[in-house]
Design an enzyme around this catalytic site. Structure first.
Site, PDB file in Angstrom:
ATOM      1  N   CYS A  63      61.353  37.241  48.155  1.00  6.30           N
ATOM      2  CA  CYS A  63      61.167  37.790  49.499  1.00  6.30           C
ATOM      3  C   CYS A  63      60.851  36.653  50.475  1.00  6.30           C
ATOM      4  O   CYS A  63      59.957  35.848  50.240  1.00  6.30           O
ATOM      5  CB  CYS A  63      60.027  38.801  49.481  1.00  6.30           C
ATOM      6  N   GLU A  99      58.957  44.883  52.895  1.00 12.86           N
ATOM      7  CA  GLU A  99      57.618  44.817  53.491  1.00 12.86           C
ATOM      8  C   GLU A  99      57.079  46.218  53.776  1.00 12.86           C
ATOM      9  O   GLU A  99      55.894  46.496  53.534  1.00 12.86           O
ATOM     10  CB  GLU A  99      57.652  43.993  54.779  1.00 12.86           C
ATOM     11  N   ASP A 113      42.230  54.470  45.009  1.00 13.79           N
ATOM     12  CA  ASP A 113      41.001  53.791  44.596  1.00 13.79           C
ATOM     13  C   ASP A 113      39.772  54.407  45.259  1.00 13.79           C
ATOM     14  O   ASP A 113      38.714  54.551  44.627  1.00 13.79           O
ATOM     15  CB  ASP A 113      41.103  52.309  44.953  1.00 13.79           C
TER      16      ASP A 113
END
Length: 303
Positions: A63, A99, A113
């Site tokens: 990338c 992205e 999380d």
């Protein structure tokens, strides 16, 4: 990494999605009421996504690093599902699809999380690209497919058989990749009258594009601009500026080239440098986008 040197800088936009699915309504209520123990889920996950999108080239080896001009995160709640919509914009040579998908993934993972202490059944689904814009793929199919071109090499040495032509062949290769048919390919000396006569002849034959290569420098025999300028109906400074700007970004001597662009009736006439790299880079700078001119001069395309 893939070579993107030949690409043109444009506005690039990509929107990606990730779905976070919780297992109970109480989790959605805790998010909306900002009572999740680890903090504000939407704000902190957005911040994580912003950081993540900037680090995309550090994680994915192929990338390209690029300037991120805009990043936006939206949340849409539908029952037990929260859709993360992640938008990335840049003005660069390559797109931002990866992205955007990376940013959406990081947002979703941060939500997981933060929510796992209160909900053990959270799942992440449907990480995908929703849409993208920018780059030549958005415009390529809008160009006419019935265009013809004549390629004229202006060189005393090549016309005398003392040197092989490579610039003209590079131009032909680019034209063929853009579905432009080559009606003629000739080599002539650097003579003003001959240069003018060929332009008038091919225009009368109905050729859409007349492309000269050679004679745009500053030596005494470089007379292609002097030959063409008096017979053009209109010059197109934007094309000339684009060619020189593209070249200047690659080598410092491009500023010395006197490339010319203009029209004779409905025929586009271009005078490009005679070096192989100069001709190739000039073609890369403006093709296929320059073909849009024929939608203006000749109307809609004919597939």
């Amino acid at each position: 990494m893939v070579d993107i040197i030949h690409k043109v800088t444009t506005l690039r936009t990509a929107v990606a999605q990730a779905i976070v699915k919780v297992s109970k309504p109480e989790t959605i209520i805790a998010i909306e009421n900002d009572t999740v123990p680890k903090g504000n889920v939407f704000a902190m996950s957005k911040a994580a996504g912003l950081l993540g999108v900037k680090r995309t080239p550090d994680i994915l080896p192929d990338c390209h690093p690029l300037p991120i001009e805009f990043t936006g995160v939206e949340y849409v709640t539908n029952g037990l599902e929260i859709a993360v919509l992640f938008t990335v914009k840049t003005i660069y040579k390559t797109g931002v699809e990866v992205e955007a998908m990376h940013g959406a993934s990081v947002v979703a993972l941060n939500m997981y999380d933060m929510l796992k202490p209160i909900d053990k059944g959270i799942e992440i689904h449907a990480i995908k690209l929703l849409n993208k814009k920018g780059g030549k793929s958005d415009y390529k199919d809008k160009f006419r497919k019935d265009l013809t071109a004549a390629v004229i090499v202006c060189s005393d040495t090549i016309s005398a058989g003392q040197k092989e032509d490579k610039a003209g062949k590079a131009i032909i290769a680019k034209l063929e990749s853009c579905d432009v048919k080559i009606s003629d390919y000739i080599i002539i000396p650097d003579e003003k009258d001959i240069i003018q006569d060929k332009a008038k002849y091919f225009e009368k034959q109905g050729v859409d594009l007349i492309i000269y290569t050679g004679g745009t420098g500053l030596s005494g025999r470089d007379v292609t601009p002097e030959a063409l300028l008096p017979i053009l109906d209109r010059r197109i400074p934007g094309i000339e500026e684009t060619i020189r700007n593209y070249g200047q970004n690659r080598m410092p001597y491009a500023m010395l080239s006197r490339s010319v662009a203009g029209t004779i009736n409905n025929t586009l006439v271009l005078a490009l440098p005679g070096s192989t790299n100069g001709a190739k880079e000039s073609m890369d700078a403006i093709f296929p986008s320059v073909l849009h001119i024929f939608r203006i001069l000749k109307g809609a395309r004919h597939d």
